[in-house]
Enzyme design. Structure first.
Site, PDB file in Angstrom:
ATOM      1  N   HIS A 148      -1.493  12.731   1.176  1.00 12.68           N
ATOM      2  CA  HIS A 148      -0.057  12.938   1.114  1.00 12.68           C
ATOM      3  C   HIS A 148       0.517  13.158   2.516  1.00 12.68           C
ATOM      4  O   HIS A 148      -0.217  13.464   3.459  1.00 12.68           O
ATOM      5  CB  HIS A 148       0.251  14.148   0.225  1.00 12.68           C
ATOM      6  CG  HIS A 148      -0.008  13.886  -1.230  1.00 12.68           C
ATOM      7  ND1 HIS A 148       0.221  14.817  -2.213  1.00 12.68           N
ATOM      8  CD2 HIS A 148      -0.465  12.781  -1.879  1.00 12.68           C
ATOM      9  CE1 HIS A 148      -0.088  14.312  -3.396  1.00 12.68           C
ATOM     10  NE2 HIS A 148      -0.516  13.077  -3.224  1.00 12.68           N
ATOM     11  N   GLU A 157       2.407  15.541   3.813  1.00 12.41           N
ATOM     12  CA  GLU A 157       2.303  16.870   4.416  1.00 12.41           C
ATOM     13  C   GLU A 157       0.916  17.094   5.008  1.00 12.41           C
ATOM     14  O   GLU A 157       0.772  17.682   6.094  1.00 12.41           O
ATOM     15  CB  GLU A 157       2.580  17.959   3.367  1.00 12.41           C
ATOM     16  CG  GLU A 157       3.950  17.873   2.700  1.00 12.41           C
ATOM     17  CD  GLU A 157       3.938  16.995   1.442  1.00 12.41           C
ATOM     18  OE1 GLU A 157       3.260  15.941   1.456  1.00 12.41           O
ATOM     19  OE2 GLU A 157       4.618  17.361   0.474  1.00 12.41           O
ATOM     20  N   CYS A 182      -0.178  20.368  -1.568  1.00 13.77           N
ATOM     21  CA  CYS A 182       0.501  20.412  -0.268  1.00 13.77           C
ATOM     22  C   CYS A 182       1.237  21.731  -0.073  1.00 13.77           C
ATOM     23  O   CYS A 182       1.317  22.249   1.035  1.00 13.77           O
ATOM     24  CB  CYS A 182       1.478  19.250  -0.139  1.00 13.77           C
ATOM     25  SG  CYS A 182       0.642  17.657  -0.010  1.00 13.77           S
ATOM     26  N   TRP A 225      15.136 -26.509   0.155  1.00 15.28           N
ATOM     27  CA  TRP A 225      15.412 -25.074  -0.014  1.00 15.28           C
ATOM     28  C   TRP A 225      16.890 -24.879  -0.236  1.00 15.28           C
ATOM     29  O   TRP A 225      17.687 -25.649   0.319  1.00 15.28           O
ATOM     30  CB  TRP A 225      14.983 -24.274   1.230  1.00 15.28           C
ATOM     31  CG  TRP A 225      13.502 -24.332   1.461  1.00 15.28           C
ATOM     32  CD1 TRP A 225      12.847 -25.108   2.370  1.00 15.28           C
ATOM     33  CD2 TRP A 225      12.494 -23.575   0.772  1.00 15.28           C
ATOM     34  NE1 TRP A 225      11.497 -24.882   2.300  1.00 15.28           N
ATOM     35  CE2 TRP A 225      11.260 -23.940   1.325  1.00 15.28           C
ATOM     36  CE3 TRP A 225      12.535 -22.620  -0.248  1.00 15.28           C
ATOM     37  CZ2 TRP A 225      10.063 -23.386   0.872  1.00 15.28           C
ATOM     38  CZ3 TRP A 225      11.338 -22.077  -0.674  1.00 15.28           C
ATOM     39  CH2 TRP A 225      10.117 -22.465  -0.123  1.00 15.28           C
ATOM     40  N   ARG A 278       9.618  -8.352  -0.154  1.00 15.61           N
ATOM     41  CA  ARG A 278       8.375  -8.253  -0.944  1.00 15.61           C
ATOM     42  C   ARG A 278       7.505  -7.094  -0.480  1.00 15.61           C
ATOM     43  O   ARG A 278       6.934  -6.367  -1.286  1.00 15.61           O
ATOM     44  CB  ARG A 278       7.567  -9.547  -0.816  1.00 15.61           C
ATOM     45  CG  ARG A 278       8.153 -10.689  -1.600  1.00 15.61           C
ATOM     46  CD  ARG A 278       7.301 -11.935  -1.440  1.00 15.61           C
ATOM     47  NE  ARG A 278       7.929 -13.058  -2.138  1.00 15.61           N
ATOM     48  CZ  ARG A 278       7.568 -14.309  -2.005  1.00 15.61           C
ATOM     49  NH1 ARG A 278       6.578 -14.642  -1.186  1.00 15.61           N
ATOM     50  NH2 ARG A 278       8.190 -15.259  -2.674  1.00 15.61           N
ATOM     51  N   GLU A 321      11.762 -12.278  -8.811  1.00 14.40           N
ATOM     52  CA  GLU A 321      12.254 -13.417  -8.028  1.00 14.40           C
ATOM     53  C   GLU A 321      12.596 -14.615  -8.917  1.00 14.40           C
ATOM     54  O   GLU A 321      12.530 -15.753  -8.478  1.00 14.40           O
ATOM     55  CB  GLU A 321      11.216 -13.800  -6.964  1.00 14.40           C
ATOM     56  CG  GLU A 321      10.980 -12.701  -5.950  1.00 14.40           C
ATOM     57  CD  GLU A 321      10.338 -13.199  -4.664  1.00 14.40           C
ATOM     58  OE1 GLU A 321      10.399 -14.410  -4.382  1.00 14.40           O
ATOM     59  OE2 GLU A 321       9.757 -12.364  -3.958  1.00 14.40           O
ATOM     60  N   GLY A 328      12.442 -16.958 -12.708  1.00 19.44           N
ATOM     61  CA  GLY A 328      13.602 -17.828 -12.644  1.00 19.44           C
ATOM     62  C   GLY A 328      14.735 -17.393 -13.560  1.00 19.44           C
ATOM     63  O   GLY A 328      14.852 -16.227 -13.949  1.00 19.44           O
TER      64      GLY A 328
HETATM   65  C1  AOF Z   1       3.393  15.262  -1.946  1.00 20.20           C
HETATM   66  N1  AOF Z   1       3.324  14.475  -0.851  1.00 20.20           N
HETATM   67  O1  AOF Z   1       3.080  12.474   0.123  1.00 20.20           O
HETATM   68  C2  AOF Z   1       3.155  12.548  -2.221  1.00 20.20           C
HETATM   69  C3  AOF Z   1       3.289  13.386  -3.359  1.00 20.20           C
HETATM   70  O2  AOF Z   1      -2.777  11.752  -7.545  1.00 20.20           O
HETATM   71  P1  AOF Z   1      -2.380  12.700  -6.456  1.00 20.20           P
HETATM   72  O3  AOF Z   1      -3.213  13.924  -6.377  1.00 20.20           O
HETATM   73  O4  AOF Z   1      -2.222  12.010  -5.119  1.00 20.20           O
HETATM   74  O5  AOF Z   1      -0.921  13.226  -6.824  1.00 20.20           O
HETATM   75  C4  AOF Z   1       0.106  12.346  -7.108  1.00 20.20           C
HETATM   76  C5  AOF Z   1       1.391  13.126  -7.280  1.00 20.20           C
HETATM   77  O6  AOF Z   1       1.706  13.812  -6.068  1.00 20.20           O
HETATM   78  C6  AOF Z   1       2.576  12.230  -7.557  1.00 20.20           C
HETATM   79  O7  AOF Z   1       2.734  12.000  -8.944  1.00 20.20           O
HETATM   80  C7  AOF Z   1       3.695  13.068  -7.012  1.00 20.20           C
HETATM   81  O8  AOF Z   1       4.029  14.104  -7.912  1.00 20.20           O
HETATM   82  C8  AOF Z   1       3.085  13.705  -5.787  1.00 20.20           C
HETATM   83  N2  AOF Z   1       3.261  12.868  -4.609  1.00 20.20           N
HETATM   84  N3  AOF Z   1       3.437  14.719  -3.163  1.00 20.20           N
HETATM   85  O9  AOF Z   1       3.412  16.482  -1.826  1.00 20.20           O
HETATM   86  C9  AOF Z   1       3.190  13.150  -0.923  1.00 20.20           C
HETATM   87  N4  AOF Z   1       2.981  11.201  -2.338  1.00 20.20           N
HETATM   88 ZN    ZN Z   2       0.914  16.692  -1.926  1.00 23.76          ZN
END
Ligand code: AOF
Ligand code: ZN
Length: 368
Positions: free
Chosen positions: A54, A56, A88, A174, A188, A300, A302
């Site tokens: 994550h 943090e 976190c 195109w 994308r 995208e 059709g």
């Molecule tokens: C954060 N910081 O950068 C993100 C968070 O499967 P896990 O353990 O990685 O947890 C996924 C959950 O964590 C996701 O559903 C969402 O609630 C949170 N995502 N939280 O503190 C992050 N990506």
């Molecule tokens: Zn987290």
């Protein structure tokens, strides 16, 4: 600059960092984090490809002991659950973060307020509710997956002035110019998956990748809506299915021999519910994709698929490229017929941005 203005500046930096994760972190949200001490950024982080570590955790590693007494700016509530790593919220408190500046609660039932509460309970000053529209927009895919059990959906349309995507003979390369087509490839990259209908796949034989940007590794999942499994076995989508994921959504009644052949080519076959018309049900398709973790979906075309998604009220944003040509009413419409009887019932969109792109016009609309 006063403290409130400084806070928003750092939070905006965290949003910019979070953006790097869009399209690469599903099923998780793309989060950004900046740790600031004595007015200096001492750690920056964003959610890593695949969703972990994550944001943090990354920023705390970068900050090291400098995190003690610092302020953390995070674009979404820090998590409170034990996943593969400790929460976190706990990590921030343990590292000695004195203050948290953040936006909205994380609606994941394992978090939803517990992250902020845990930080407060540890004596961290928690200052939230900033940049709420921006936070909701940036996490729109993740919020949609959790709150509506479907991905956030953007429909991209590249049409002539009269809304056509091909001549009556099916010539389509195109319509828009090279700059607009490059922009479409960049679009994308910011999505988890690209969805096309079977008609387009048969007519255009696309690869739906981002190879010409040198971003092969960031290529999204390709999703083909092909209820009756009509894709020719030599299609580029199938020939590249081992290099880049290809999910094929089909009806339970589709030919099992074809399903087996497509699976043998490397595609993932996913059976979906039929709607009242016997075709793939658009809401069912989106629910299926969300259940598999897709948060940001780009359709995208059709014309048939676009019409069924719009009619069902499932399109959250429209990205329209309009080219300065006219094909006429015998051309193929970008959105097929859906039998609307009254203007009052026409799906509505609000214009949020428009600009010139090469010789074309780019307009972005959001659902009303
Ligand atoms: C954060 N910081 O950068 C993100 C968070 O499967 P896990 O353990 O990685 O947890 C996924 C959950 O964590 C996701 O559903 C969402 O609630 C949170 N995502 N939280 O503190 C992050 N990506
Ligand atoms: Zn987290």
């Amino acid at each position: 600059m006063d403290t409130a203005a400084q806070d928003l500046r750092w939070l905006d930096l965290a949003f910019a960092l979070a953006r790097r994760g869009l399209g690469r972190v599903w099923p998780n949200p793309a989060v950004g984090c900046v740790i600031v001490r004595n007015g200096q950024p001492v750690g920056r982080g964003w959610t890593q490809p695949g969703g972990r570590p994550h944001a943090e955790a990354m920023a705390l590693v970068a900050a090291g002991p400098a995190a003690r007494g610092a302020t953390a700016y995070v674009t979404l509530e820090p998590c409170a659950h034990h996943g593969r790593t400790p929460p976190c919220a706990t990590a921030l408190a343990k590292a000695g973060i004195a203050r948290l500046v953040s936006t909205i609660e994380d609606p994941d039932p394992r978090v939803s307020g517990r992250g902020f509460a845990a930080l407060r309970a540890s004596g961290v000053q928690v200052d939230i509710g900033h940049r709420v529209p921006e936070a909701r927009a940036q996490s729109a895919g993740f919020l949609s997956r959790i709150e509506r059990a479907r991905p956030n959906l953007t429909l991209k349309l590249a049409t002539t002035l009269d809304g056509r995507i091909a001549t009556a003979q099916g010539e389509s390369r195109w319509i828009s110019g090279p700059q607009a087509r490059r922009m479409a490839h960049l679009l994308r990259v910011r999505h988890d998956a690209i969805l096309v209908g079977a008609g387009t796949a048969r007519a255009d034989d696309p690869r739906l990748d981002v190879r010409d940007l040198g971003l092969g590794a960031a290529s999204p999942v390709r999703v083909l809506a092909d209820g009756l499994l009509t894709l020719p076995p030599g299609a580029k989508l199938l020939r590249t299915a081992r290099q880049q994921p290809l999910w094929i959504l089909h009806l339970a009644g589709a030919d099992p021999a074809r399903a087996e052949a497509f699976a043998a080519a490397g595609a993932t076959l996913i059976s979906c519910a039929a709607g009242p018309d016997g075709k793939l049900d658009p809401a069912g398709m989106l629910a299926t994709l969300a259940a598999r973790g897709i948060t940001r979906l780009l359709c995208e075309g059709g014309g048939q698929l676009a019409a069924s998604l719009i009619e069902a009220g499932l399109v959250d944003q429209l990205v329209c490229v309009t080219a300065g040509r006219v094909i006429g009413g015998d051309g193929v419409p970008g959105i097929a017929a859906f039998g609307l009887a009254h203007l009052a019932d026409a799906p509505g969109f609000r214009l949020v941005a428009q600009r010139r792109i090469g010789d074309d016009l780019l307009a972005e609309w959001v659902a009303r």
